[in-house]
Design a protein around this motif. Structure first.
Motif: not given
Length: 196
Positions: A72, A74, A123-124, A126-128, A130-131, A177, A179
């Motif tokens: 990744d 990012r 951003e990375f 946040d995305e991880v 949510r998984q 999760p 910011t």
């Protein structure tokens, strides 16, 4: 979610040279350093493993048993743009002093600022987050590990570069999760320059 962040082993770059996203070589001691790191991870089971695409991180991921770690971009180190692979003392750019005065907000010429790096790492994360993973490993760089700790709220920006994880070191964080907070205006810490 628990996230385990692993910094790459020591690099074969002369002291004082500015590097970040350049794919620099590792020292000859890689195998010995990487074995120590791998031993610290041997009891961990991960739902997912990610890595910076730069070879100093992918090599460590592979040595630790994760050759298929998800690359990744990012997770790359800070982009120093036109300053990459130049000695700091020999960079002839009037913007260098601006960067020294406030490298949190001032970008290297043609590169990025620390805040920009923090945004992409956030951003990375946040995305991880949510998984719904239970435990994740991330092989990355010193600056990325600092960003992750700021994101998690375990490190303040003004203390960032006094908390640089050693080569081959590991940081364990609990993430939800969120910011990353970026409202504070930090002062430049009186420590050495950020180094990957």
């Amino acid at each position: 979610m628990e996230i385990i962040l692993i910094r790459h082993t020591s690099v074969d770059v002369p002291k004082g040279v500015c590097y970040g996203q350049t794919d620099v070589p590792l020292r000859d001691s890689f195998k010995e350093e990487a074995t120590i790191t791998a031993q610290q991870l041997q009891d961990d089971v991960f739902d997912a493993v990610f890595t910076s695409p730069l070879s100093r991180c992918t090599r460590l991921a592979e040595h630790c048993g994760y050759p298929d770690a998800i690359r990744d971009a990012r997770l790359k180190e800070l982009d120093f743009g036109e300053w990459e692979m130049k000695e700091f003392d020999k960079i002839d750019d009037p913007r260098l002093q601006e960067w020294y005065d406030d490298y949190f907000h001032v970008a290297a010429t043609g590169g990025e600022s620390f805040i920009m790096q923090l945004q992409r790492v956030s951003e990375f994360l946040d995305e991880v987050s949510r998984q719904k993973y239970g435990r994740v490993a991330v092989f990355a760089h010193g600056g990325v590990l600092i960003c992750a700790q700021i994101y998690a709220g375990t490190l303040k920006m003004e203390d960032a570069f006094g908390a640089l994880t050693p080569y081959g070191g590991i940081v364990r964080l609990q993430l939800n999760p969120k910011t990353a907070e970026q409202s504070a205006t930090p002062t430049r810490p009186s420590t050495s320059l950020p180094s990957d």
